[in-house]
Design a protein around this motif. Structure first.
Motif, short mmCIF file in Angstrom:
data_model
loop_
_atom_site.label_atom_id
_atom_site.label_comp_id
_atom_site.label_asym_id
_atom_site.label_seq_id
_atom_site.Cartn_x
_atom_site.Cartn_y
_atom_site.Cartn_z
N UNK A 153 0.82 -1.21 0.00
CA UNK A 153 0.00 0.00 0.00
C UNK A 153 0.85 1.26 0.00
N UNK A 154 2.17 1.09 0.11
CA UNK A 154 3.09 2.23 0.11
C UNK A 154 3.35 2.67 -1.33
N UNK A 155 2.95 3.88 -1.69
CA UNK A 155 3.06 4.34 -3.08
C UNK A 155 4.50 4.43 -3.55
N UNK A 156 5.41 4.88 -2.67
CA UNK A 156 6.83 4.98 -3.06
C UNK A 156 7.42 3.61 -3.35
N UNK A 157 7.08 2.62 -2.50
CA UNK A 157 7.57 1.26 -2.75
C UNK A 157 6.95 0.67 -4.01
N UNK A 158 5.69 0.99 -4.27
CA UNK A 158 5.02 0.46 -5.46
C UNK A 158 5.65 0.99 -6.76
N UNK A 159 6.28 2.16 -6.69
CA UNK A 159 6.93 2.72 -7.88
C UNK A 159 8.32 2.14 -8.10
N UNK A 160 8.83 1.41 -7.11
CA UNK A 160 10.18 0.85 -7.22
C UNK A 160 10.14 -0.45 -8.05
N UNK A 161 10.99 -0.54 -9.06
CA UNK A 161 10.98 -1.69 -9.97
C UNK A 161 11.31 -2.99 -9.24
N UNK A 162 12.30 -2.98 -8.37
CA UNK A 162 12.69 -4.19 -7.65
C UNK A 162 11.57 -4.68 -6.73
N UNK A 163 10.86 -3.72 -6.12
CA UNK A 163 9.73 -4.09 -5.25
C UNK A 163 8.62 -4.75 -6.06
#
Length: 305
Positions: A89-99
């Motif tokens: 649910x973290x938007x910054x993590x969702x934008x990370x390719x590795x995540x």
């Protein structure tokens, strides 16, 4: 000193009394819609493999229940599409390719575990039981021997439920039958009564079944800081009913029994499904069908004066 097993058996008797009013309707639904569901440890009903569909005079209600099952499987839980995925649910993590890549691999692994198990056949049967009786329960566990998830639809007559203060199911008592052979296999590292071990070695009694009670309920000694099984969120006991003895004590981090109550009235632990609402119509249909058959027989073979 009174044993913990005896206390649990007394609590089980109380839950049996709570469920008793539902059983009258369940009996009617079993007779008219779900004849293959057998009451356990009940010698007054036919045994395993015997026919129990004598009361059914028309196939329409059972076809309707099959349509209900197929609709749920096709539209909600088909193995052909990803009906459940895990994401952050973290938007910054969702934008990370590795995540995103990590979550993609996680969802693939979850899907693979489901597909390697008996999940989909068991869920199809669960929809049928829930559609008829209104309450269906599945036992979920990880099979260490086969290294796969295990899903087992429980016979509804095995299951006794209680809810917490919010109306959510938090207590399950499951009374099942196990052969002495299977008890020795399943509980080889636990505490079995010597008589059980002895009977498992005798050819004539090896496959004889005896009642075993599995209890799962909130653990009053829950401690998330400990890794001990007895400190898990849910406490678990296996009880040898015949000998009133504890076989195994453990715990679960999450409730291993998933219960679906279709329509749940306030203050009740059990649900009511379409089978409850349609029961009067089903019995009326069978009465009409029986009358039509009787009338047709008299037409082709009239009574002789």
């Amino acid at each position: 000193m009174r044993s913990e097993a005896r206390d649990l058996l007394d609590e089980f008797e109380a839950l049996k009394n709570i469920r008793k009013p539902f059983e009258t309707v369940w009996d009617d639904i079993d007779t008219n819609l779900l004849p293959n569901i057998m009451k356990l440890a009940d010698t007054s009903t036919p045994g395993k493999g015997e026919r129990r569909d004598e009361a059914i005079m028309d196939g329409g209600p059972r076809y309707a229940l099959s349509t209900w099952q197929a609709g749920f499987m096709g539209r909600i839980m088909s193995s052909g599409f990803d009906w459940m995925t895990v994401a952050t649910s973290d938007e910054d993590m969702a934008d990370d390719r590795d995540t995103r890549l990590w979550f993609s691999k996680l969802n693939q692994a979850i899907s693979m575990l489901r597909n390697r198990s008996k999940f989909y056949p068991q869920v199809y049967c669960l929809f049928g039981v829930a559609g008829g009786l209104g309450t269906a329960t599945m036992y979920n566990h990880y099979d260490l021997a086969r290294k796969r998830m295990g899903y087992l639809l429980c016979n509804p007559w095995e299951i006794y439920l209680a809810d917490d203060e919010n109306g959510d199911n938090d207590t399950v008592f499951r009374l099942t039958l196990m052969s002495y052979k299977n008890m020795v296999t399943a509980f080889k590292d636990d505490t079995l009564d010597p008589e059980v071990v002895k009977l498992a070695d005798v050819a004539q009694s090896r496959h004889t079944e005896t009642p075993v009670l599995h209890v799962v309920k909130p653990n009053p000694n829950y401690d998330p800081r400990k890794r001990d099984k007895r400190a898990k969120r849910y406490a678990s006991w296996y009880i040898d009913v015949e000998h009133e003895s504890e076989i195994r004590r453990g715990g679960y981090a999450v409730m291993p029994y998933s219960t679906w109550a279709v329509d749940k009235e306030v203050g009740e632990a059990y649900g009511r499904g379409p089978g409850w609402r349609a029961l009067a119509d089903i019995k009326g249909l069978y009465a009409y069908a029986k009358t039509n058959i009787t009338g047709s027989q008299y037409q082709v073979n009239p009574a002789m004066d």
